[in-house]
Scaffold this motif. Structure first.
Motif, PDB file in Angstrom:
ATOM      1  N   GLY A  14       6.905  -8.404   3.102  1.00 24.11           N
ATOM      2  CA  GLY A  14       7.140  -7.139   2.423  1.00 24.11           C
ATOM      3  C   GLY A  14       8.410  -7.060   1.622  1.00 24.11           C
ATOM      4  O   GLY A  14       8.761  -7.947   0.837  1.00 24.11           O
ATOM      5  N   THR A 191       2.823  -3.180   1.936  1.00 23.73           N
ATOM      6  CA  THR A 191       3.259  -4.259   2.812  1.00 23.73           C
ATOM      7  C   THR A 191       2.336  -4.309   4.022  1.00 23.73           C
ATOM      8  O   THR A 191       1.338  -3.597   4.095  1.00 23.73           O
ATOM      9  CB  THR A 191       4.704  -4.030   3.309  1.00 23.73           C
ATOM     10  OG1 THR A 191       4.707  -2.893   4.191  1.00 23.73           O
ATOM     11  CG2 THR A 191       5.646  -3.762   2.149  1.00 23.73           C
ATOM     12  N   PRO A 216       5.941  -4.724  -3.309  1.00 24.79           N
ATOM     13  CA  PRO A 216       7.167  -5.035  -2.557  1.00 24.79           C
ATOM     14  C   PRO A 216       8.375  -5.262  -3.461  1.00 24.79           C
ATOM     15  O   PRO A 216       9.503  -4.917  -3.105  1.00 24.79           O
ATOM     16  CB  PRO A 216       6.787  -6.309  -1.789  1.00 24.79           C
ATOM     17  CG  PRO A 216       5.315  -6.203  -1.614  1.00 24.79           C
ATOM     18  CD  PRO A 216       4.801  -5.566  -2.882  1.00 24.79           C
TER      19      PRO A 216
END
Length: 272
Positions: A14, A191, A216
């Protein structure tokens, strides 16, 4: 220009992974910390970076991580406390604390305080990843483990407010020694957040709705900005930011007595 040493927790996925790639691309020395051995090592190989594995649900691993960081890095310019997550049903860690509170607050609090002399000597920036959900917190300083009125969303919101209170108390206590603390909200980012839990948040993050979320890389933008911009040159110590701008916080975030009490009770919880 000499590369800065930047320790990023939650770096295996992420926002943390995206930030690590961006910072590495800018020539910084990125030190990766992740829970997943495979993902963390894979990213480390990609970047040619150091990596360490620690599960924040186990405080012994946080203490071991701190000892390793102190041994290996004589200077730490940035500590990004980015690891965290929402857990769903109430779970107690092996250390006896509610999982959401430990992973999101107690573990980064412990890591930061164990590193404090090194961070102060390095004139480091400590960046705490919070969330806009801090606005929905009902943080009870007499029930930090949420034994009485638990819900997964409340526990997460409480922990994200705790991140901001910790940031402000860290700045108040240690700003004069050279350390700088700041918190930020990355946005609602696509994420693996809430993966492996029974939190209702998984329906947003792990279904086709995920396409509506930020990438991200966009979520990591404010973290990268804070890590690479000197304090006072765009952001203020103790502040809370979103999209590189000051962001609203829960009214309790401005309560200096509450921040002080949270610090003291966090220390007490970690002493047992």
């Amino acid at each position: 220009m000499t590369a800065k040493t930047m320790v990023l927790t939650g770096a295996s996925d992420g926002i943390g992974r995206a930030a690590a790639r961006i910072l590495h691309g800018r020539g910084e020395r990125v030190v990766l910390v992740g829970r997943s051995p495979d993902k963390t090592e894979a990213l480390a190989k990609e970047l040619g970076a150091d990596f360490h594995v620690a599960d924040f649900a186990r405080l012994a691993q946080v203490r071991a991580l701190a000892a390793t960081l102190l041994e290996r890095y004589p200077v730490i310019d940035v500590l990004a406390n980015n690891a965290g997550g929402i857990m769903g049903s109430r779970t107690v860690t092996p250390d006896g604390h509610e999982m959401t509170f430990q992973v999101n607050h107690l573990a980064p609090f412990l890591l930061t305080t164990l590193l404090l002399p090194r961070l102060a000597d390095s004139r480091a920036t400590v960046i705490n990843t919070s969330s806009m959900l801090n606005m929905r917190a009902r943080l009870d300083l007499d029930d930090l483990d949420n034994e009485r009125h638990y819900s997964g969303n409340r526990a997460y919101a409480d922990a994200k407010l705790a991140n901001i209170l910790f940031t402000r108390e860290l700045q108040r206590r240690h700003g004069a020694s050279g350390l700088t603390a700041v918190s930020f909200h990355p946005g609602v980012v696509a994420t693996n957040f809430s993966g492996g839990t029974d939190s209702l948040a998984r329906f947003l993050y792990h279904t086709p709705l995920k396409r509506l979320l930020l990438t991200p890389e966009r979520g990591a933008d404010t973290l990268v900005w804070l890590a690479t911009t000197p304090p006072g040159a765009g952001w203020e110590p103790g502040g809370h930011y979103e999209k590189r701008r000051p962001s609203r916080t829960h009214p309790m975030a401005d309560d200096a007595a509450a921040a002080r009490l949270l610090w003291e009770r966090s220390e007490a919880m970690l002493a047992h």
